[in-house]
Design a protein around this motif. Structure first.
Motif, PDB file in Angstrom:
ATOM      1  N   GLY A 382       0.827  -1.133  -0.025  1.00  0.00           N
ATOM      2  CA  GLY A 382      -0.112  -0.106   0.134  1.00  0.00           C
ATOM      3  C   GLY A 382       0.654   1.252  -0.193  1.00  0.00           C
ATOM      4  N   SER A 383      -0.019   2.355   0.022  1.00  0.00           N
ATOM      5  CA  SER A 383       0.683   3.447  -0.181  1.00  0.00           C
ATOM      6  C   SER A 383       1.546   4.142   0.935  1.00  0.00           C
ATOM      7  CB  SER A 383      -0.098   4.775  -0.668  1.00  0.00           C
ATOM      8  OG  SER A 383      -1.269   4.935   0.310  1.00  0.00           O
ATOM      9  N   ASP A 384       1.113   3.509   1.997  1.00  0.00           N
ATOM     10  CA  ASP A 384       1.874   4.077   3.134  1.00  0.00           C
ATOM     11  C   ASP A 384       2.888   3.169   3.768  1.00  0.00           C
ATOM     12  OD1 ASP A 384       0.191   1.772   4.056  1.00  0.00           O
ATOM     13  OD2 ASP A 384      -0.425   2.635   5.908  1.00  0.00           O
ATOM     14  N   LEU A 385       3.372   2.243   2.791  1.00  0.00           N
ATOM     15  CA  LEU A 385       4.604   1.355   3.489  1.00  0.00           C
ATOM     16  C   LEU A 385       5.735   2.215   4.097  1.00  0.00           C
ATOM     17  CD1 LEU A 385       5.763  -1.435   3.457  1.00  0.00           C
ATOM     18  CD2 LEU A 385       6.478  -1.355   1.190  1.00  0.00           C
ATOM     19  N   GLU A 386       6.202   3.101   3.181  1.00  0.00           N
ATOM     20  CA  GLU A 386       7.416   3.840   3.661  1.00  0.00           C
ATOM     21  C   GLU A 386       7.334   4.493   5.101  1.00  0.00           C
ATOM     22  OE1 GLU A 386       8.950   6.594   0.823  1.00  0.00           O
ATOM     23  OE2 GLU A 386       9.246   5.197  -0.819  1.00  0.00           O
ATOM     24  N   GLN A 387       5.856   4.954   5.350  1.00  0.00           N
ATOM     25  CA  GLN A 387       5.652   5.299   6.636  1.00  0.00           C
ATOM     26  C   GLN A 387       5.800   4.266   7.714  1.00  0.00           C
ATOM     27  OE1 GLN A 387       1.801   7.317   6.694  1.00  0.00           O
ATOM     28  NE2 GLN A 387       1.946   7.844   8.944  1.00  0.00           N
ATOM     29  N   ARG A 388       5.315   3.152   7.365  1.00  0.00           N
ATOM     30  CA  ARG A 388       5.158   2.034   8.311  1.00  0.00           C
ATOM     31  C   ARG A 388       6.687   1.555   8.441  1.00  0.00           C
ATOM     32  NH1 ARG A 388       2.498  -2.023   5.966  1.00  0.00           N
ATOM     33  NH2 ARG A 388       1.543  -0.794   3.996  1.00  0.00           N
TER      34      ARG A 388
END
Length: 399
Positions: A382-388
């Motif tokens: 998903g689009s928030d992978l880097e944030q996680r």
């Protein structure tokens, strides 16, 4: 409480150990210290004498918490275990630095059972070159640690060689009725025991996935048993049925769970399950496997991937998504474990697959690996992978 003997030193350890990774917490995620202290002390008062923690648990707060919770004479009643944060070690001196800091955090002058945390083959090779054997020898000689062990999360072929690489007193492995062939597995359990090592079991409930949300088809099988037991009791009894097991850790944070675990730990003798009961558990295992999205055994034959994808771990976490009732937690662990938050690997995501097809020729289960990896990307990235990934690295950084 039943007790089993640690083979090399004769310690009589409670078969139920208190794991301090999932302590009772407040809404903001911090440890509910009053409640957790009562829980830890209640367990000890009722026979638990093995308490396990580690450097990163609860964002670094678990060790200091236990340092306070085990005052008033409770430290003397237990064998205390913690772990060297292996992924943070860059040089020999770091090992002493972390151990000394842990002694201070835990408010003690010695660690009864000290583990090298979360070993895989490559990480062990690095630590060995940095002098971890010398560190353990000196720490035992000067009394800072009493027993040396390791926890393992790697491939099965690396387990035996790590067992043979040092004069360990004990080891800690993940083991439950779905993981007989994963990581160290049953073969590793039996090998370690044959070498005289005590074996501590983690994840007997597979992170709670075998108990939190039980599929209806699985519940129907459990209900067939003449003796009614909860999924947690069945799972714990299955592990304790193995005579090679010394202690089973439980991350207890609900009073009712503690009561149940203590009750079962009064009865769960080795080899006490009947053949009919073992067959019932086997049917449950088979039903879970029917529900799995991918029947990967973690054999590692598909590795190494030319594109750097950690295929077995991708599949393990993909299955966990359908066993657990907290998909966000699974997605977070996907980011943490594949994104390098624990100091090894990094950039091993399913999305790196280039569809080369080399893995297809190697998989003994004949899994269409590239196609399943596409599903992993869709459901776990998903689009928030880097944030996680960034959040996970912040959580597991030096604290």
């Amino acid at each position: 409480m039943l007790y089993r003997e640690m083979p090399k030193n004769g310690d009589e350890l409670s078969i139920l150990g208190f794991g301090a990774m999932r302590l009772a917490s407040k809404e903001d995620g911090s440890i509910d210290e009053e409640r957790a202290t009562k829980q830890v002390r209640y367990a000890i008062d009722h026979g638990v004498n093995y308490v396990d923690t580690a450097w990163p648990y609860h964002m670094g707060a678990s060790e200091p918490f236990l340092g306070r919770a085990l005052t008033d004479g409770y430290r003397e009643k237990v064998k205390l275990a913690t772990k060297l944060p292996s992924w943070l070690i860059e040089k020999r001196e770091d090992m002493d630095k972390f151990l000394d800091a842990q002694l201070e955090k835990l408010n003690t002058d010695h660690i009864d059972y000290y583990l090298i945390h979360s070993l895989v083959g490559d990480l062990w090779d690095t630590l060995e070159k940095l002098g971890v054997a010398d560190f353990l020898d000196h720490a035992k000689a000067d009394g800072r640690i009493i027993n040396a062990g390791f926890s393992f999360h790697g491939a099965s072929e690396d387990f035996n060689r790590i067992v043979d690489a040092y004069d360990w007193d004990f080891c800690q492995i993940q083991y439950n009725y779905l993981d007989e062939k994963s990581q160290a597995g049953k073969a590793g359990l039996e090998y370690a025991a044959s070498k005289g090592l005590g074996v501590i079991i983690m994840e007997p409930l597979r992170g709670g996935s075998l108990t939190k949300t039980v599929p209806e088809a699985v519940e129907e099988i459990w209900n067939e048993a003449p003796i009614k037991r909860s999924p947690a009791e069945w799972s714990l009894r299955w592990v304790w049925n193995h005579p090679e097991v010394t202690v089973v850790l439980s991350g207890m944070n609900e009073e009712s769970h503690i009561e149940e675990n203590l009750r079962v730990a009064e009865q769960a003798l080795p080899n006490s399950l009947t053949e009919e009961e073992l067959q019932l558990i086997k049917r449950v295992e088979n039903k879970y496997r029917e529900l799995m999205r991918v029947e990967c055994t973690g054999c590692q034959y598909c590795m190494p991937c030319p594109a750097g994808v950690n295929i077995p771990l991708c599949f393990e976490l993909y299955n966990n998504l359908y066993f657990a009732d907290d998909p966000d937690a699974v997605r977070f662990m996907y980011a943490a474990r594949l994104g390098g938050a624990l100091g090894t690997g990094g950039g091993e995501f399913a999305s790196q697959c280039v569809q080369c097809g080399q893995c297809l020729e190697k998989c003994p289960q004949h899994i269409d690996i590239p196609t399943v990896l596409d599903s992993v990307v869709e459901e776990l990235e998903g689009s928030d992978l880097e944030q996680r990934v960034a959040m996970a690295k912040e959580m597991f950084k030096q604290v």
